[in-house]
Design a protein around this motif. Structure first.
Motif, PDB file in Angstrom:
ATOM      1  N   SER A 109      43.415  42.858  49.025  1.00 57.47           N
ATOM      2  CA  SER A 109      44.494  42.512  48.095  1.00 57.47           C
ATOM      3  C   SER A 109      44.067  41.416  47.132  1.00 57.47           C
ATOM      4  CB  SER A 109      45.750  42.101  48.869  1.00 57.47           C
ATOM      5  OG  SER A 109      45.520  40.941  49.660  1.00 57.47           O
ATOM      6  N   ARG A 110      43.288  40.459  47.594  1.00 55.42           N
ATOM      7  CA  ARG A 110      42.816  39.401  46.694  1.00 55.42           C
ATOM      8  C   ARG A 110      41.913  39.970  45.610  1.00 55.42           C
ATOM      9  NH1 ARG A 110      40.517  34.255  49.738  1.00 55.42           N
ATOM     10  NH2 ARG A 110      39.973  33.797  47.548  1.00 55.42           N
ATOM     11  N   GLU A 113      44.125  41.952  43.106  1.00 49.98           N
ATOM     12  CA  GLU A 113      44.902  41.046  42.258  1.00 49.98           C
ATOM     13  C   GLU A 113      44.069  40.469  41.126  1.00 49.98           C
ATOM     14  OE1 GLU A 113      46.278  38.249  45.104  1.00 49.98           O
ATOM     15  OE2 GLU A 113      47.905  39.535  45.849  1.00 49.98           O
ATOM     16  N   GLU A 114      42.738  40.420  41.331  1.00 41.69           N
ATOM     17  CA  GLU A 114      41.831  39.920  40.284  1.00 41.69           C
ATOM     18  C   GLU A 114      41.219  41.062  39.480  1.00 41.69           C
ATOM     19  OE1 GLU A 114      41.386  36.810  39.427  1.00 41.69           O
ATOM     20  OE2 GLU A 114      42.782  36.130  40.977  1.00 41.69           O
ATOM     21  N   THR A 133      50.653  44.105  51.758  1.00 38.15           N
ATOM     22  CA  THR A 133      50.030  43.185  50.801  1.00 38.15           C
ATOM     23  C   THR A 133      49.089  43.937  49.873  1.00 38.15           C
ATOM     24  OG1 THR A 133      48.159  42.594  52.250  1.00 38.15           O
ATOM     25  CG2 THR A 133      50.169  41.284  52.462  1.00 38.15           C
ATOM     26  N   ASP A 136      51.305  45.957  47.410  1.00 44.23           N
ATOM     27  CA  ASP A 136      51.865  45.107  46.358  1.00 44.23           C
ATOM     28  C   ASP A 136      50.814  44.693  45.329  1.00 44.23           C
ATOM     29  OD1 ASP A 136      54.295  45.264  47.648  1.00 44.23           O
ATOM     30  OD2 ASP A 136      54.094  43.322  48.652  1.00 44.23           O
ATOM     31  N   SER A 137      49.532  44.888  45.649  1.00 42.56           N
ATOM     32  CA  SER A 137      48.455  44.458  44.755  1.00 42.56           C
ATOM     33  C   SER A 137      47.903  45.603  43.910  1.00 42.56           C
ATOM     34  CB  SER A 137      47.307  43.844  45.570  1.00 42.56           C
ATOM     35  OG  SER A 137      47.760  42.767  46.357  1.00 42.56           O
ATOM     36  N   SER A 139      47.420  48.482  41.105  1.00 42.22           N
ATOM     37  CA  SER A 139      47.736  48.618  39.687  1.00 42.22           C
ATOM     38  C   SER A 139      46.986  49.817  39.134  1.00 42.22           C
ATOM     39  CB  SER A 139      47.344  47.352  38.917  1.00 42.22           C
ATOM     40  OG  SER A 139      45.940  47.296  38.729  1.00 42.22           O
TER      41      SER A 139
END
Length: 369
Positions: A109-110, A113-114, A133, A136-137, A139
């Motif tokens: 997820s980290r 998110e980047e 998690t 939710d990340s 895209s």
């Protein structure tokens, strides 16, 4: 963060777009997978393995699981330690995480998110809230996938290709099995013995669960069982091991159909083969029995035998999912398991584990696609 380097080159007559993606292995304290996915990336024409991060895990803990220290891993694949996860994300356009099950969701997820593509070793995670998690990340600009998939076994791909109106007719049931070596032979100190990291319902059940979802669609309910082989109780030096090695499940799909699944982790080197499957339809049956090199199609016209190259099968097993993930990151097709399916299969494994410990042996599956 760019999502892969693109350049244009010409052969004098026509221009072509090239693509290359920098990949970092994020977490190397998983058993087996770091040493499988590192060469898979290195063999790709569209990606470069630029380093690894041990995520701060102590060298002896890495060695207890991987069989080598971080520095030995770096030397084996001629790649540097890039630092911590933040440094890895800064340097990567895609990460492959192969750490313990409870940590992979945060790593993936980290990265997502980047705006960095992510691939997780199965079973991704063992808690539905952790899986969310990742959800939710997600895209449209990034690709998340996981594996190895059931498709990683070429006989399964052959089997899938034979499911249809001219062979099986309407599919109404299936059974699938995965077997592994003896988990009681895992080395002392590995996190695989920690009940908090899940059990075979998660990391062995992954394959039959994925197979079932591919054929009959999402799973809504699991009736599951897990038990430990009684003979283990007499093993000297294994008193610390208290985890099941036999797993069985009946699952209900969203369309109302039922499937049966099995996973075993005490087969040793008996040559049983890693996966078996049978798909039953109104007009025929398609099945694969390991370790054979053919898929069988049973219909009213008789038995058709569909051979495939066993050596090619073994060569492709560990690179297939990575190749398809890289292609998806390139914008050329889809990953073998897309994000939605990957999270659903992982959640079904969580439900299997929950059912095996429930009084009525039943659990509902969350994260339906």
């Amino acid at each position: 963060m760019s999502l892969g380097r693109r350049s244009v080159y010409s052969n004098g007559r026509q221009q072509f777009a090239s693509f290359s993606m920098d990949v970092v292995i994020a977490g190397i304290d998983g058993m087996y997978w770091p040493t499988v996915y590192a060469p898979a990336v290195q063999e790709s024409d569209d990606a470069e393995l630029v380093g690894y991060t041990d995520l701060g895990v102590a060298p002896d803990a890495v060695e207890a699981n991987l069989g080598m220290t971080p520095s030995e891993f770096g030397a084996e694949f001629d790649v540097p330690d890039v630092g911590d996860l933040s440094a890895a994300i800064d340097q990567a356009e895609g990460i492959i995480t192969c750490t313990r099950n409870t940590r992979m969701p945060d790593v993936a997820s980290r990265a997502l998110e980047e705006n960095v593509h992510a691939f997780a070793a199965k079973p991704i995670g063992v808690d539905v809230d952790d899986l969310r998690t990742i959800q939710d990340s997600l895209s449209p600009s990034t690709v998340f996938s996981a594996g190895r998939s059931a498709h990683g076994y070429p006989p399964v791909r052959t089997l899938f290709s034979e499911i249809g109106p001219e062979t099986t007719g309407d599919v109404h049931s299936l059974r699938a099995m995965h077997q592994h070596f003896r988990c009681r032979e895992w080395t002392s100190g590995t996190w695989y013995t920690d009940p908090g990291e899940g059990n075979g319902c998660n990391f062995l059940g992954w394959y039959p669960l994925h197979f079932a979802v591919e054929v009959l669609g999402p799973i809504t309910d699991v009736w599951g069982h897990a038990q430990r082989m009684p003979a283990w109780d007499s093993d000297e030096g294994r008193e610390e091991w208290d985890t099941p090695d036999h797993f069985k499940a009946t699952i209900r799909h969203e369309n109302g159909q039922l499937s049966t699944l099995e996973a075993y982790c005490d087969m040793g080197d008996w040559g049983v083969g890693g996966i078996e499957a049978e798909v039953v339809g109104t007009d025929g049956v398609v099945r694969y029995q390991a370790p054979g090199d053919e898929v069988l199609v049973h219909t009213d016209d008789g038995i058709e035998r569909l051979p495939f190259d066993g050596e090619q099968r073994r060569a492709e097993e560990n690179s297939y999912d990575i190749d398809q993930w890289i292609a998806a990151c390139r914008g050329d097709g889809d990953a073998v398991i897309d994000a939605e399916m990957a999270l659903h299969v992982a959640a079904a494994g969580c439900a299997w584990n929950e059912a095996a410990n429930a009084p009525d042996n039943h659990a509902e599956v969350e994260l339906l696609p």
